[in-house]
Enzyme design. Structure first.
Site, PDB file in Angstrom:
ATOM      1  N   THR A 142       0.574  -1.195  -0.108  1.00  0.00           N
ATOM      2  CA  THR A 142      -0.061   0.087   0.058  1.00  0.00           C
ATOM      3  C   THR A 142       0.674   1.364  -0.134  1.00  0.00           C
ATOM      4  O   THR A 142       0.507   2.671  -0.471  1.00  0.00           O
ATOM      5  CB  THR A 142      -1.040  -0.239   1.048  1.00  0.00           C
ATOM      6  OG1 THR A 142      -1.722  -1.398   1.184  1.00  0.00           O
ATOM      7  CG2 THR A 142      -1.588   1.545   1.188  1.00  0.00           C
ATOM      8  N   ASP A 200       2.268  -7.000  -3.700  1.00  0.00           N
ATOM      9  CA  ASP A 200       1.290  -7.075  -2.435  1.00  0.00           C
ATOM     10  C   ASP A 200       2.327  -8.137  -1.695  1.00  0.00           C
ATOM     11  O   ASP A 200       2.645  -9.537  -2.470  1.00  0.00           O
ATOM     12  CB  ASP A 200      -0.313  -7.482  -3.290  1.00  0.00           C
ATOM     13  CG  ASP A 200      -0.636  -7.233  -2.132  1.00  0.00           C
ATOM     14  OD1 ASP A 200      -2.163  -6.957  -1.671  1.00  0.00           O
ATOM     15  OD2 ASP A 200      -1.048  -8.013  -0.739  1.00  0.00           O
ATOM     16  N   SER A 201       2.412  -7.525  -0.647  1.00  0.00           N
ATOM     17  CA  SER A 201       3.009  -8.597   0.319  1.00  0.00           C
ATOM     18  C   SER A 201       2.374 -10.308   0.592  1.00  0.00           C
ATOM     19  O   SER A 201       3.275 -10.702   0.549  1.00  0.00           O
ATOM     20  CB  SER A 201       3.459  -8.042   2.094  1.00  0.00           C
ATOM     21  OG  SER A 201       2.675  -8.376   2.467  1.00  0.00           O
ATOM     22  N   SER A 202       1.445 -10.307  -0.210  1.00  0.00           N
ATOM     23  CA  SER A 202       0.610 -11.413   0.127  1.00  0.00           C
ATOM     24  C   SER A 202       1.301 -12.312  -0.148  1.00  0.00           C
ATOM     25  O   SER A 202       0.856 -13.907  -0.466  1.00  0.00           O
ATOM     26  CB  SER A 202      -1.419 -11.363  -0.078  1.00  0.00           C
ATOM     27  OG  SER A 202      -1.636 -10.359   0.427  1.00  0.00           O
ATOM     28  N   THR A 207       2.236  -4.804   4.735  1.00  0.00           N
ATOM     29  CA  THR A 207       2.273  -4.979   5.878  1.00  0.00           C
ATOM     30  C   THR A 207       1.320  -6.325   6.091  1.00  0.00           C
ATOM     31  O   THR A 207       2.295  -6.819   7.102  1.00  0.00           O
ATOM     32  CB  THR A 207       0.997  -4.279   6.927  1.00  0.00           C
ATOM     33  OG1 THR A 207      -0.078  -3.967   5.798  1.00  0.00           O
ATOM     34  CG2 THR A 207       1.504  -2.672   6.928  1.00  0.00           C
ATOM     35  N   ASP A 208       0.904  -6.962   4.986  1.00  0.00           N
ATOM     36  CA  ASP A 208       0.419  -8.155   5.630  1.00  0.00           C
ATOM     37  C   ASP A 208       1.365  -9.604   5.881  1.00  0.00           C
ATOM     38  O   ASP A 208       1.296  -9.951   6.548  1.00  0.00           O
ATOM     39  CB  ASP A 208      -0.667  -8.729   4.493  1.00  0.00           C
ATOM     40  CG  ASP A 208      -1.328  -7.688   4.524  1.00  0.00           C
ATOM     41  OD1 ASP A 208      -1.879  -6.894   5.087  1.00  0.00           O
ATOM     42  OD2 ASP A 208      -2.578  -8.197   3.283  1.00  0.00           O
ATOM     43  N   THR A 248       4.322  -9.408  15.137  1.00  0.00           N
ATOM     44  CA  THR A 248       3.015  -9.734  14.948  1.00  0.00           C
ATOM     45  C   THR A 248       2.584  -8.591  14.217  1.00  0.00           C
ATOM     46  O   THR A 248       1.997  -7.248  14.706  1.00  0.00           O
ATOM     47  CB  THR A 248       1.889 -10.463  15.441  1.00  0.00           C
ATOM     48  OG1 THR A 248       2.978 -11.190  16.238  1.00  0.00           O
ATOM     49  CG2 THR A 248       1.152 -11.068  14.959  1.00  0.00           C
ATOM     50  N   THR A 289       2.549 -21.560  21.328  1.00  0.00           N
ATOM     51  CA  THR A 289       1.344 -20.536  21.897  1.00  0.00           C
ATOM     52  C   THR A 289       0.514 -19.695  20.714  1.00  0.00           C
ATOM     53  O   THR A 289       1.302 -20.051  20.781  1.00  0.00           O
ATOM     54  CB  THR A 289       1.763 -20.250  23.074  1.00  0.00           C
ATOM     55  OG1 THR A 289       0.587 -20.180  23.670  1.00  0.00           O
ATOM     56  CG2 THR A 289       2.631 -19.720  23.659  1.00  0.00           C
TER      57      THR A 289
HETATM   58  N1  ASP Z   1      -1.621  -5.358   0.521  1.00  0.00           N
HETATM   59  C1  ASP Z   1      -1.106  -5.307   1.752  1.00  0.00           C
HETATM   60  C2  ASP Z   1      -0.748  -5.519   1.294  1.00  0.00           C
HETATM   61  O1  ASP Z   1       0.566  -5.944   2.461  1.00  0.00           O
HETATM   62  C3  ASP Z   1      -1.559  -4.417   2.537  1.00  0.00           C
HETATM   63  C4  ASP Z   1       0.039  -3.191   3.259  1.00  0.00           C
HETATM   64  O2  ASP Z   1       0.489  -3.241   1.911  1.00  0.00           O
HETATM   65  O3  ASP Z   1      -0.870  -2.837   3.845  1.00  0.00           O
HETATM   66  O4  ASP Z   1       0.772  -5.607   0.073  1.00  0.00           O
END
Ligand code: ASP
Length: 354
Positions: free
Chosen positions: A16, A60-62, A92-93, A169, A280
């Site tokens: 993002t 996208d980090s996914s 961020t993901d 996390t 855990t």
């Molecule tokens: N889906 C985005 C990613 O992780 C979300 C972000 O950038 O915060 O690439």
């Protein structure tokens, strides 16, 4: 103190943070980093030098895979001597997975690697991107009285928090403070000033070279327990062929059901030579398999403790150790000892009874 002569490399991988709104269509499009200074005029007020590299394609980090981690490490290795610090812009993901992986892949790191991103694109009026990026750059350029970097760690800076990367996390998909480090204190906090907690920041051996490692093995599975989990589900996951390690996500201080079929399935998996690591589902605290009968059965079956590791750290450390072809018994020992501050040290564990 910010080193005004510092050279920082900004590596944009995607996410993002690098998006701007097309004024005509209203859709989000990747930001053109060759116009970084016009989008972020604040950067010109830094006297230090910022170069950038943009991943092609940006992702996208996914979509991140270990191949992307290798590309990031390679980018850092080939620019290591030219720069004082590195800032990685990342979605961020999966940022915590990347930060954890990089912390293991770069041994005896001498320079800051600060990951950041944002919840709103850089082109939005209320964006958190500018503040995150500007402060991350400052952290990467900060030096102590001797001219050494203040934070020679792989870390995440987000909103006000400077965190050890392999302790983090992602906890919030909505608010600006998206990351937490539950089992290790903040390395720093930004407010009017950036305040560092220097006694808890890792110090490398500056006389020894930094080493870059690229071998990772992804033959790992995870089994997250829940009340009522089917026997067939458990047995199918544990019986997966070609798996070197299973991460068992247990309850509380490392507890799992006492049903004979469950314990037997775990025992059989360990006997087959698969490493079974207990972490855990709780965010705070650590696995102590001696505390309850339900944990002791796992210990007797040959399960090893992940202590207070995050899931992100457990999986990337296993990828690293298995990838480096250590013997199984050696991996078990190495999982007990912090490599780069990713778990609490033996002498600091109050409830250690293993
Ligand atoms: N889906 C985005 C990613 O992780 C979300 C972000 O950038 O915060 O690439």
């Amino acid at each position: 103190m910010i080193d005004v002569n510092a050279h920082i490399l900004l590596i944009y991988t995607g996410g993002t943070i690098g998006m701007v709104e097309n004024p005509e269509t209203g859709s989000l499009e990747p930001f053109d980093f060759s116009h970084l200074n016009s989008h972020l005029p604040e950067l010109q007020r830094f006297r230090f030098h910022v170069d950038h590299i943009v991943f092609n394609p940006v992702i996208d980090s996914s979509d991140i895979t270990p191949e992307h981690w290798k590309k990031m490490v390679h980018t850092i290795e080939s620019n290591y001597n030219k720069y004082d610090g590195f800032v990685i812009l990342h979605g961020t993901d999966t940022m915590s997975f990347t930060a954890s992986a990089l912390s293991f892949m770069i041994e005896n790191l001498h320079k800051p690697i600060v990951l950041t991103g944002s919840q709103l694109p850089i082109g939005k009026l209320r964006t958190d991107a500018k503040e995150n990026l500007i402060t991350a750059l400052e952290i990467a350029a900060d030096k102590d009285e001797l001219g050494n970097p203040i934070v020679p760690e792989v870390c995440i800076f987000f909103q006000n928090d400077l965190l050890r990367g392999n302790r983090t996390t992602k906890v919030n998909a909505e608010n600006f403070n998206a990351f937490k480090s539950y089992n290790y204190p903040n390395l720093g906090k930004s407010g009017i000033q950036i305040r560092y907690d220097r006694k808890i920041i890792h110090q490398p051996d500056f006389d020894k070279k930094t080493a870059f490692h690229y071998r990772l093995d992804t033959r790992i599975a995870t089994l997250k327990l829940f009340p009522g989990i089917e026997r067939q589900t458990v047995e199918t996951i544990l019986a997966l062929k070609n798996i070197k390690a299973i991460i068992l996500e247990t309850y509380g201080s490392g507890n799992a059901p006492l049903s004979p079929w469950f314990v037997e399935a775990i025992r059989e998996t360990v006997k087959r030579g698969v490493i079974v690591l207990n972490i855990t589902q709780c965010n705070i605290g650590m696995v102590d398999m001696q505390r309850y009968e339900t944990g002791r059965e796992l210990l007797k079956a040959g399960v090893i403790s992940g202590f207070d590791a995050t899931f992100e750290t457990a999986i990337t450390k296993l990828m690293f150790l298995i990838g480096h072809k250590y013997e199984k018994e050696d991996i078990k020992i190495r999982m007990r000892v912090p490599m780069v501050g990713e778990i609490t040290r033996l002498e600091d564990r109050t409830n250690e009874r293993l």
